[in-house]
Design a protein around this motif. Structure first.
Motif, mmCIF file in Angstrom:
data_model
loop_
_atom_site.group_PDB
_atom_site.id
_atom_site.type_symbol
_atom_site.label_atom_id
_atom_site.label_comp_id
_atom_site.label_asym_id
_atom_site.label_seq_id
_atom_site.Cartn_x
_atom_site.Cartn_y
_atom_site.Cartn_z
ATOM 1 N N ASN A 244 -1.269 -22.457 -7.884
ATOM 2 C CA ASN A 244 -1.267 -20.781 -8.723
ATOM 3 C C ASN A 244 -0.105 -20.099 -7.992
ATOM 4 O O ASN A 244 0.649 -19.649 -8.882
ATOM 5 N N VAL A 245 0.147 -20.737 -6.338
ATOM 6 C CA VAL A 245 1.211 -19.804 -5.925
ATOM 7 C C VAL A 245 2.331 -20.260 -6.323
ATOM 8 O O VAL A 245 3.282 -19.434 -6.460
ATOM 9 N N LEU A 246 2.619 -21.786 -6.137
ATOM 10 C CA LEU A 246 3.763 -22.169 -6.576
ATOM 11 C C LEU A 246 4.502 -21.903 -8.326
ATOM 12 O O LEU A 246 5.859 -21.838 -8.077
ATOM 13 N N SER A 250 7.139 -19.387 -8.677
ATOM 14 C CA SER A 250 8.808 -19.895 -9.516
ATOM 15 C C SER A 250 9.136 -19.200 -10.469
ATOM 16 O O SER A 250 10.256 -18.770 -10.573
ATOM 17 N N GLU A 251 7.804 -18.554 -11.340
ATOM 18 C CA GLU A 251 8.374 -17.418 -12.153
ATOM 19 C C GLU A 251 9.258 -16.356 -11.482
ATOM 20 O O GLU A 251 9.962 -15.726 -11.670
ATOM 21 N N MET A 256 13.927 -12.892 -10.739
ATOM 22 C CA MET A 256 14.835 -12.053 -10.512
ATOM 23 C C MET A 256 16.177 -12.751 -9.994
ATOM 24 O O MET A 256 17.287 -11.885 -10.414
ATOM 25 N N LEU A 257 16.203 -14.585 -10.255
ATOM 26 C CA LEU A 257 17.490 -14.174 -10.140
ATOM 27 C C LEU A 257 18.547 -13.420 -11.694
ATOM 28 O O LEU A 257 19.003 -13.698 -11.473
ATOM 29 N N SER A 258 17.825 -14.012 -12.690
ATOM 30 C CA SER A 258 17.846 -13.506 -14.134
ATOM 31 C C SER A 258 18.635 -11.701 -13.678
ATOM 32 O O SER A 258 19.386 -11.749 -14.617
ATOM 33 N N PRO A 291 11.441 -20.392 -20.761
ATOM 34 C CA PRO A 291 10.359 -20.918 -20.270
ATOM 35 C C PRO A 291 9.556 -21.365 -21.441
ATOM 36 O O PRO A 291 8.466 -21.706 -21.576
ATOM 37 N N ARG A 292 9.883 -20.670 -22.687
ATOM 38 C CA ARG A 292 8.836 -20.574 -23.900
ATOM 39 C C ARG A 292 9.113 -22.199 -23.958
ATOM 40 O O ARG A 292 8.115 -22.511 -25.016
ATOM 41 N N ARG A 293 9.939 -22.589 -24.222
ATOM 42 C CA ARG A 293 10.165 -24.234 -24.680
ATOM 43 C C ARG A 293 9.060 -24.566 -23.860
ATOM 44 O O ARG A 293 8.904 -26.316 -24.246
#
Lengths: 365, 365
Positions: A244-246, A250-251, A256-258, A291-293
């Motif tokens: 769950n943490v990873l 990641s999300e 943040m990057l986008s 992520p929808r894919r």
């Protein structure tokens, strides 16, 4: 590794909890309609209030089952389990049971995860040999394939035996959905060396090596967090807390990057011009990591197939969850999990691998 | 929260293990030279082989201490600890001790983490009240500040008391290096609700709430993986297994995404043209998330300040590690950790917070 040949199903019946998720029927119905149009071998059972399902009245290969209640995204597990006995979520899952009027092969819901797991576990029970169901999702990797990660939060404290069960179930999932005959499994650790990690991890590695030696799965060894995105193995196994943490980390990082990319490309008029020039490239990049894919997490280890869509999914994303559920059901994931777990357990030298830490101790040479 | 006023040091002596890391003196020496030029209040003690340090012979505010051996990046802990007794790493750390000829305030090494922690722990010992030293690093967040995360892998199995100690040490670090008087602390969990997570996490939350009630730190509550990048709290506390996984996962994801961006911007001649137009924007983005800018992890809880640079650091990155070490020493992190831990422990209603789980049980009302 399994020598049993499982023919794909000729017709796949998917039951959909149309009320689940942040948007309910506004996104589930269009997704179902599009999915039906694309898959001639699919039959749908839509579950929801009669008003919500009215638009689907004339659809072919589609039946409607009404439910008077809806489990909200904030409903505690107890409410979903004990109070809302006629919820679309519960009625949908019940359609998987052999005693349903027309049993479905797989259920898809965008409802809240805790409630979905609890209701599914209550109605379906676990497969023999599985102590705890797990949640498996996929993450994109550098090989432009998917890495399947489990558990994602259903199980906070795991024994080595649980991790072995996750590995077997995850392998079955990858075979069914990604079409890989002999998926490799990595055990998430904080170093590749066998001496690293907690006692639980070390004992899990022993069990996995043993299962691999017996031909029950393909164990790569320890992997680290970055291996998920390298695509070092097809499956990465970890306890639900770490998983769950990873996933959330990641999300959060991707988001943040986008956001930073967006900010930089809108900072000045010149940057906006550059964005215009780069638009097709940025779109390609975005779609590659969209992520929808890869929406559609599997609840594994239950006597029925349940897939969980992200609550905030749009119709495009929900259709992808339907697609993963379809692949799993068509390629008979349920039987694969059952067969592989049974074979692994039968080959265990000590009876009752499920539960307790004793086995691992006894197995250490 | 501490009312003690700690004046900054007028002169900061930094001891540098010049041989550590993938590149050794080829990057540490230029970084040291640049850092000296920028900080008139700094004195350096360079440790390495006499040949390696020869170029620094004429530098002002700089002394050289020779060591005949080098701990390699692959050396097991035992080798660093017992065999290479005249390694630059060990000699450098020894310069922190009160009995050194000219004791330094802080040590910086790019050597291998396991060896560095083991040697530092052996030579320096832990601060009273600290069971286990921790490794803290910073990660960038959406507020364009840093989130400090610990532990990053020094401690695989943690008790609630360890997590409390990490919280106190992390707070002291943020005060010293980031200049925030009252940093907020989040406990990494798999949901914001207090009922989530393992028993260890729940008891740690109780201890943290208690410490916050006593004015020893500012506890925000549970946070999730994505909160690290949101910048919800200044400090995020977790056990070393989880911390290591989330760090490696983040590194892996960031590296995959930047590789995908590169691939998309070089895929076609048109994409290359777009890249040209977008170059200044992409550069700004890159520098904003440049991991070299936040190089320098702190080893906390020892009776001496040690900072660890990434092994693959270039001179720019190594200079940043020197900068973080300088800030920590100048703002007297060692005394801050000591004072805050002592105050927290003294206020504990049961003696001996260190070790065991008993305290937390007794504390639950």
């Amino acid at each position: 590794m399994s020598t049993t040949v499982l023919e794909p199903l000729a017709r796949v019946r998917i039951v959909v909890d149309c009320m689940g998720g942040d948007h309910g029927p506004a996104i589930t119905l269009p997704a179902c309609r599009a999915f039906l149009a694309r898959h001639a071998d699919v039959e749908l059972t839509l579950v929801g209030t009669s008003e919500a399902l009215a638009p689907a009245a004339s659809w072919t290969r589609c039946r409607r089952v009404t439910a008077s209640e809806v489990v909200t995204m904030d409903d505690p597990v107890e409410v979903a389990l004990r109070r809302k006995r006629d919820s679309s979520m519960r009625v949908a899952i019940a359609q998987l049971k052999a005693d349903a009027e027309l049993p479905a092969h797989v259920c898809v819901s965008a409802g809240n995860t805790g409630a979905l797991m609890a209701v599914a576990r209550y109605l379906l029970k676990t497969v023999e040999g599985i102590d705890r169901p797990a949640i498996a999702t996929v993450m994109p990797n550098r090989r432009d394939r998917f890495t399947t990660v489990l558990d994602l939060g259903a199980n906070v404290d795991c024994t080595p035996e649980h991790l072995l069960q996750f590995a077997v179930m995850g392998s079955a999932l990858v075979t069914a959905v990604e079409g890989r005959a002999d998926p490799t499994v990595g055990l998430l650790n904080i170093g590749e060396e066998a001496i690293k990690g907690s006692e639980t991890i070390k004992r899990a590695a022993e069990l996995l090596r043993w299962a691999a030696a017996g031909g029950h799965l393909s164990f790569h060894g320890n992997v680290e967090g970055n291996d998920i995105f390298k695509g070092t193995t097809d499956v990465v196994v970890c306890d639900g807390f770490v998983g769950n943490v990873l996933l959330k980390t990641s999300e959060g990082l991707a988001s943040m990057l986008s956001e930073f990319i967006r900010q930089e490309f809108t900072r000045t008029p010149l940057a906006r011009l550059a964005a215009l020039a780069a638009l097709p490239v940025l779109r390609r990049f975005k779609s590659r990591v969209d992520p929808r894919r890869y929406n559609g997490a599997a609840l594994l280890g239950l006597r029925g197939l349940v897939f969980k869509s992200h609550g905030s999914a749009d119709a495009f994303a929900f259709e992808h969850a339907l697609g993963r559920a379809y692949d799993a059901a068509r390629n008979r994931l349920l039987e694969r999990v059952h067969d592989r777990i049974a074979a692994t357990l039968a080959a265990l030298p000590v009876e009752g691998v499920a539960g307790g830490d004793g086995l691992a101790d006894r197995r250490v040479a």
